[in-house]
Design a protein around this motif. Sequence first.
Motif, mmCIF file in Angstrom:
data_model
loop_
_atom_site.group_PDB
_atom_site.id
_atom_site.type_symbol
_atom_site.label_atom_id
_atom_site.label_comp_id
_atom_site.label_asym_id
_atom_site.label_seq_id
_atom_site.Cartn_x
_atom_site.Cartn_y
_atom_site.Cartn_z
ATOM 1 N N ARG A 206 1.039 -1.416 0.114
ATOM 2 C CA ARG A 206 -0.217 -0.163 -0.219
ATOM 3 C C ARG A 206 0.879 1.126 -0.142
ATOM 4 O O ARG A 206 1.725 1.008 0.030
ATOM 5 N N LEU A 207 0.307 2.736 -0.867
ATOM 6 C CA LEU A 207 1.026 3.685 0.076
ATOM 7 C C LEU A 207 0.667 3.702 1.298
ATOM 8 O O LEU A 207 0.203 3.721 1.874
ATOM 9 N N ALA A 208 1.593 4.694 1.783
ATOM 10 C CA ALA A 208 2.183 5.193 2.972
ATOM 11 C C ALA A 208 0.455 6.505 2.573
ATOM 12 O O ALA A 208 0.225 7.270 1.990
ATOM 13 N N GLU A 209 -0.058 6.308 4.055
ATOM 14 C CA GLU A 209 -1.401 7.612 5.139
ATOM 15 C C GLU A 209 -0.495 8.330 5.411
ATOM 16 O O GLU A 209 0.592 7.960 6.028
ATOM 17 N N PRO A 210 -0.736 9.843 5.635
ATOM 18 C CA PRO A 210 0.341 10.885 6.355
ATOM 19 C C PRO A 210 0.310 10.296 7.578
ATOM 20 O O PRO A 210 0.831 11.146 8.105
ATOM 21 N N SER A 211 -0.827 9.790 8.137
ATOM 22 C CA SER A 211 -0.846 9.608 9.127
ATOM 23 C C SER A 211 0.592 8.525 9.687
ATOM 24 O O SER A 211 1.172 8.914 10.895
ATOM 25 N N ASP A 212 0.831 7.585 8.490
ATOM 26 C CA ASP A 212 2.217 6.985 8.996
ATOM 27 C C ASP A 212 3.457 8.258 9.552
ATOM 28 O O ASP A 212 4.213 7.441 9.907
ATOM 29 N N VAL A 213 3.328 9.167 8.328
ATOM 30 C CA VAL A 213 4.684 10.114 8.316
ATOM 31 C C VAL A 213 4.534 10.664 9.409
ATOM 32 O O VAL A 213 5.464 11.001 10.324
ATOM 33 N N GLY A 214 3.175 11.393 9.937
ATOM 34 C CA GLY A 214 2.617 12.278 11.007
ATOM 35 C C GLY A 214 3.243 11.524 12.724
ATOM 36 O O GLY A 214 3.951 12.079 13.162
ATOM 37 N N ASP A 215 3.295 10.299 12.270
ATOM 38 C CA ASP A 215 3.777 9.456 13.461
ATOM 39 C C ASP A 215 5.286 9.454 13.372
ATOM 40 O O ASP A 215 5.596 9.717 15.076
ATOM 41 N N ALA A 216 5.661 8.786 12.416
ATOM 42 C CA ALA A 216 7.050 9.219 12.355
ATOM 43 C C ALA A 216 7.717 10.165 12.593
ATOM 44 O O ALA A 216 8.772 10.368 13.965
ATOM 45 N N ALA A 217 7.116 11.693 12.900
ATOM 46 C CA ALA A 217 7.903 12.704 13.248
ATOM 47 C C ALA A 217 7.365 12.962 14.351
ATOM 48 O O ALA A 217 8.397 13.260 15.201
ATOM 49 N N VAL A 218 6.113 12.249 15.438
ATOM 50 C CA VAL A 218 6.172 12.086 16.576
ATOM 51 C C VAL A 218 7.476 12.016 17.135
ATOM 52 O O VAL A 218 7.737 12.389 18.419
ATOM 53 N N PHE A 219 7.339 10.779 17.005
ATOM 54 C CA PHE A 219 8.389 9.688 17.502
ATOM 55 C C PHE A 219 9.890 10.570 17.629
ATOM 56 O O PHE A 219 10.599 10.880 18.621
ATOM 57 N N LEU A 220 9.957 11.393 15.868
ATOM 58 C CA LEU A 220 11.734 11.828 16.257
ATOM 59 C C LEU A 220 11.818 13.168 17.143
ATOM 60 O O LEU A 220 12.962 13.844 17.973
ATOM 61 N N ALA A 221 10.151 13.356 16.651
ATOM 62 C CA ALA A 221 10.142 15.002 18.079
ATOM 63 C C ALA A 221 10.339 14.212 19.716
ATOM 64 O O ALA A 221 10.749 15.801 20.325
ATOM 65 N N SER A 222 9.707 13.561 20.117
ATOM 66 C CA SER A 222 9.749 12.983 21.081
ATOM 67 C C SER A 222 11.405 12.490 22.040
ATOM 68 O O SER A 222 11.808 12.423 21.338
ATOM 69 N N ASP A 223 10.872 13.066 23.384
ATOM 70 C CA ASP A 223 11.604 11.998 24.670
ATOM 71 C C ASP A 223 12.176 10.617 23.838
ATOM 72 O O ASP A 223 13.566 10.547 24.217
ATOM 73 N N ARG A 224 11.404 10.162 23.576
ATOM 74 C CA ARG A 224 11.615 8.351 23.065
ATOM 75 C C ARG A 224 13.074 8.835 21.675
ATOM 76 O O ARG A 224 13.015 7.682 21.401
ATOM 77 N N ALA A 225 12.934 9.519 21.065
ATOM 78 C CA ALA A 225 14.473 9.887 20.141
ATOM 79 C C ALA A 225 15.807 11.156 21.290
ATOM 80 O O ALA A 225 16.158 11.480 20.082
ATOM 81 N N ALA A 226 15.376 10.645 21.679
ATOM 82 C CA ALA A 226 16.103 11.528 22.421
ATOM 83 C C ALA A 226 17.922 11.533 22.388
ATOM 84 O O ALA A 226 18.543 12.330 22.157
ATOM 85 N N TYR A 227 18.090 10.145 21.567
ATOM 86 C CA TYR A 227 19.452 10.116 21.188
ATOM 87 C C TYR A 227 20.079 10.208 19.969
ATOM 88 O O TYR A 227 20.744 8.871 19.438
ATOM 89 N N ILE A 228 18.610 10.526 19.486
ATOM 90 C CA ILE A 228 18.913 9.884 18.027
ATOM 91 C C ILE A 228 18.750 12.023 17.446
ATOM 92 O O ILE A 228 17.859 12.972 17.818
ATOM 93 N N THR A 229 19.869 11.987 16.686
ATOM 94 C CA THR A 229 19.877 12.929 16.080
ATOM 95 C C THR A 229 20.993 12.762 14.644
ATOM 96 O O THR A 229 21.872 11.851 14.731
ATOM 97 N N GLY A 230 21.309 13.782 13.503
ATOM 98 C CA GLY A 230 21.940 13.734 12.358
ATOM 99 C C GLY A 230 21.107 11.500 11.339
ATOM 100 O O GLY A 230 22.017 11.327 11.112
ATOM 101 N N ALA A 231 20.283 12.143 11.931
ATOM 102 C CA ALA A 231 19.426 10.240 11.265
ATOM 103 C C ALA A 231 18.625 10.611 10.396
ATOM 104 O O ALA A 231 17.336 11.795 10.422
ATOM 105 N N SER A 232 18.837 9.398 8.923
ATOM 106 C CA SER A 232 17.268 9.576 8.268
ATOM 107 C C SER A 232 16.176 8.628 8.002
ATOM 108 O O SER A 232 16.817 7.462 8.960
ATOM 109 N N LEU A 233 15.602 8.738 8.646
ATOM 110 C CA LEU A 233 14.371 7.441 8.861
ATOM 111 C C LEU A 233 13.777 7.433 7.712
ATOM 112 O O LEU A 233 13.082 8.039 7.333
#
Length: 254
Positions: A206-233
Amino acid sequence: MELDGRVAVVTGGTRGVGAGVARAFLAAGAHVVVCARRPPPRPVEAAGRRAEFIPLDLREAAAVHALFADVAAAHGHLDVLVNNAGGTPYRPLAEGTAEQHARVVGLNLLAPLTASLAAYEHLRAARGSVVMVGSVSGTRPSPGTAAYGAAKAGLENLAASMAVEWAPDVRVNTLVPGMVRTELAHLHYGDDAGVAAVARTVPLGRLAEPSDVGDAAVFLASDRAAYITGASLLVHGGGERPAFLDAATANKEV
């Protein structure tokens, strides 16, 4: 909630992928400001909450700086910038002028740089993050949208360099979506049968839904990604099935 109390600005957040990101941030508890040249066709809402809309032309640097200063002053802080605004018409290189291709690069590479620089001091004060919205077009040949692909490749490199320069105060990461089913999907893939045919080329079917991209953006902006920088998801459903596999098995019985 993942982003409870955070303040986020989503450029180009009035429709398509940007609206999907904005809705995901609203659902995660953030106060969301969406900006674009034109207002959204309908309010951007989720979880009983609505994004604030501010008109903005990202080509006007003074207006961009003013927007981030106003948002930070109004809410006391700025925690997340999602550089989503972008896009391109289909235009083979030889059918466009250098100026036309330069405008595509300006929107997809220089505008995110302008917004990031304008937001930097506010994000640094909040120890916030930047999420760039790239594209698989920046990781493979992009015939018909070559300037766009080149800009998205540059955006990913810019984000990686920015992450090093701005650490440890501001994290910077890139989302790399594949094909997304938005309200404009028919312009790229045709009718429902065309969308279904294209979806069959994606390993997840299937194609992605906008919500799929949105959920990934929330992860990268959240404290769960506190040690992630300079990465490409990569958010592309497994990418594209290699054409040589189909060619090699075309005449074989399964």
